[in-house]
Design a protein around this motif. Structure first.
Motif, PDB file in Angstrom:
ATOM      1  N   ASP A 212       0.841  -1.198   0.000  1.00  0.00           N
ATOM      2  CA  ASP A 212       0.000   0.000   0.000  1.00  0.00           C
ATOM      3  C   ASP A 212       0.874   1.246   0.000  1.00  0.00           C
ATOM      4  O   ASP A 212       1.699   1.409   0.908  1.00  0.00           O
ATOM      5  CB  ASP A 212      -0.871   0.034   1.270  1.00  0.00           C
ATOM      6  CG  ASP A 212      -1.831  -1.145   1.336  1.00  0.00           C
ATOM      7  OD1 ASP A 212      -2.913  -1.061   0.759  1.00  0.00           O
ATOM      8  OD2 ASP A 212      -1.460  -2.167   1.974  1.00  0.00           O
ATOM      9  N   SER A 213       0.677   2.099  -0.992  1.00  0.00           N
ATOM     10  CA  SER A 213       1.221   3.456  -0.932  1.00  0.00           C
ATOM     11  C   SER A 213       0.123   4.328  -0.352  1.00  0.00           C
ATOM     12  O   SER A 213      -0.913   4.536  -0.988  1.00  0.00           O
ATOM     13  CB  SER A 213       1.600   3.963  -2.337  1.00  0.00           C
ATOM     14  OG  SER A 213       2.909   3.599  -2.656  1.00  0.00           O
ATOM     15  N   MET A 214       0.343   4.829   0.855  1.00  0.00           N
ATOM     16  CA  MET A 214      -0.669   5.651   1.529  1.00  0.00           C
ATOM     17  C   MET A 214      -0.546   7.109   1.128  1.00  0.00           C
ATOM     18  O   MET A 214      -1.446   7.899   1.357  1.00  0.00           O
ATOM     19  CB  MET A 214      -0.494   5.561   3.054  1.00  0.00           C
ATOM     20  CG  MET A 214      -0.195   4.173   3.593  1.00  0.00           C
ATOM     21  SD  MET A 214      -1.491   3.010   3.234  1.00  0.00           S
ATOM     22  CE  MET A 214      -2.731   3.595   4.357  1.00  0.00           C
ATOM     23  N   ASP A 215       0.614   7.466   0.553  1.00  0.00           N
ATOM     24  CA  ASP A 215       0.914   8.856   0.280  1.00  0.00           C
ATOM     25  C   ASP A 215       1.964   8.887  -0.839  1.00  0.00           C
ATOM     26  O   ASP A 215       2.798   7.971  -0.915  1.00  0.00           O
ATOM     27  CB  ASP A 215       1.494   9.470   1.578  1.00  0.00           C
ATOM     28  CG  ASP A 215       1.665  10.963   1.477  1.00  0.00           C
ATOM     29  OD1 ASP A 215       0.815  11.681   2.005  1.00  0.00           O
ATOM     30  OD2 ASP A 215       2.657  11.398   0.861  1.00  0.00           O
ATOM     31  N   ARG A 216       1.959   9.930  -1.662  1.00  0.00           N
ATOM     32  CA  ARG A 216       2.912   9.973  -2.795  1.00  0.00           C
ATOM     33  C   ARG A 216       4.351  10.220  -2.352  1.00  0.00           C
ATOM     34  O   ARG A 216       5.265  10.061  -3.155  1.00  0.00           O
ATOM     35  CB  ARG A 216       2.441  11.000  -3.837  1.00  0.00           C
ATOM     36  CG  ARG A 216       1.188  10.522  -4.535  1.00  0.00           C
ATOM     37  CD  ARG A 216       0.650  11.423  -5.614  1.00  0.00           C
ATOM     38  NE  ARG A 216      -0.512  10.771  -6.198  1.00  0.00           N
ATOM     39  CZ  ARG A 216      -1.749  10.805  -5.655  1.00  0.00           C
ATOM     40  NH1 ARG A 216      -1.962  11.471  -4.553  1.00  0.00           N
ATOM     41  NH2 ARG A 216      -2.739  10.145  -6.240  1.00  0.00           N
ATOM     42  N   THR A 217       4.562  10.573  -1.077  1.00  0.00           N
ATOM     43  CA  THR A 217       5.948  10.649  -0.583  1.00  0.00           C
ATOM     44  C   THR A 217       6.602   9.270  -0.648  1.00  0.00           C
ATOM     45  O   THR A 217       7.827   9.167  -0.689  1.00  0.00           O
ATOM     46  CB  THR A 217       6.002  11.165   0.875  1.00  0.00           C
ATOM     47  OG1 THR A 217       5.104  10.355   1.668  1.00  0.00           O
ATOM     48  CG2 THR A 217       5.578  12.619   0.967  1.00  0.00           C
ATOM     49  N   SER A 218       5.786   8.206  -0.691  1.00  0.00           N
ATOM     50  CA  SER A 218       6.343   6.840  -0.725  1.00  0.00           C
ATOM     51  C   SER A 218       7.211   6.601  -1.967  1.00  0.00           C
ATOM     52  O   SER A 218       8.075   5.720  -1.954  1.00  0.00           O
ATOM     53  CB  SER A 218       5.220   5.798  -0.687  1.00  0.00           C
ATOM     54  OG  SER A 218       4.374   5.940  -1.812  1.00  0.00           O
TER      55      SER A 218
END
Ligand SMILES: NC(=O)C1=CN([C@@H]2O[C@H](COP(=O)(O)OP(=O)(O)OC[C@H]3O[C@@H](n4cnc5c(N)ncnc54)[C@H](O)[C@@H]3O)[C@@H](O)[C@H]2O)C=CC1
Ligand SMILES: O=C(O)C1=N[C@H](C(=O)O)C[C@H](O)C1
Length: 246
Positions: A212-218
């Motif tokens: 899961d990428s919860m945020d584009r900072t990932s």
């Protein structure tokens, strides 16, 4: 300092890349370009990062290669003919830049793909379910396509038969898209960012490999790694797996 230009700079990913480059001690953001802007400011960059649109990326990339710029490409939509076109531009007389095209820059996502590839020969069945935000243009995702290709290749090399499936009638799309014999299901969901499950089934057991990428900072550590390493790569590199030693 590595001079970096960004294409798609006002988009969801491009804006995040601009932030990450500005925050990096060893990088300088020299150009932030979006649709209808002139590309000329990018000529001041050493590395151009593209997060635009599958319809725009080929024109951008041909322009970057033609100007001797290294390119880090996150935009999806690459198939074999597109990759061949990129190879031919890079092989042209005088071409000096390198290109890395990665369907996913998330370290966890790359590991998820790697683990799925490793597991694939050990199970009878494998299918992929990807879930993304509803503003996504392409389906299935580039990550899901690439995962299916890797899984299919691993199974073929191990002599695995296709996943069993007795379906003889059904509604169009009910069994998902067929990517090299692997079924891929795409969900578009408000509240989602980028998620993928690879489900493998065997004798009385299921294994699910999920990311899961919860945020584009990932995606940013992978993008910055690619920006730092692309000058030393050999022409065209697909994925950041080798940069991670996988
Ligand atoms: N490889 C990875 O890790 C990831 C890849 N992506 C991919 O990146 C791409 C962009 O995704 P988002 O940022 O969510 O889209 P977005 O729609 O938010 O941003 C795209 C931006 O590109 C601009 N654009 C379109 N054509 C252009 C052109 N010819 N020149 C310059 N700019 C142009 C648009 O105006 C927009 O601002 C998609 O293909 C997506 O699948 C997204 C997330 C992670
Ligand atoms: O559009 C997105 O958001 C994403 N696109 C990439 C893909 O198509 O695989 C990477 C990630 O899944 C997010």
């Amino acid at each position: 300092m590595i001079k970096v230009g960004v294409l798609g700079a006002r988009g969801r990913m491009g804006a995040e890349v601009c932030r990450a480059v500005r925050d990096a001690d060893d990088m300088e953001l020299v150009a932030a370009v979006d649709q209808d802007d002139a590309r000329d400011p990018l000529t001041g960059a050493e590395v151009v990062v593209d997060f635009t649109h599958p319809d725009a990326v080929m024109g951008n990339l041909e322009w970057c290669v033609g100007h001797g710029l290294h390119a880090v490409v996150g935009t999806t939509g690459f198939d074999a003919p597109r990759l061949d076109a990129v190879r031919s531009w890079l092989a042209a007389d005088g071409a000096s830049g390198n290109v890395i095209i990665a369907p996913n820059f998330g370290i966890g996502a790359v590991l998820m793909m790697h683990f799925a590839q490793k597991a694939a020969p050990f199970f009878d069945s494998v299918e992929i379910v990807e879930t993304h935000h509803p503003k996504k243009a392409d389906a299935p995702s580039g990550t899901a396509r690439r995962t299916a290709e890797l899984v299919a290749a691993a199974r073929a090399e191990a002599g695995r038969a296709p996943s069993p499936d007795a379906t003889t009638s059904g509604l169009d799309g009910a069994r998902g898209a067929d990517v090299d014999g692997v079924r891929v299901h795409a969900v578009r969901m408000s509240g989602a960012v980028a998620h993928q499950e690879v489900v493998l089934g065997g004798h009385g057991e299921l294994l699910t490999v999920r990311h899961d990428s919860m945020d584009r900072t990932s995606f940013m550590p992978g993008v910055l790694l690619a920006v730092r390493r692309v000058p030393e790569l050999d022409r065209l590199t697909i994925g950041i797996e080798t940069l991670l030693g996988l």
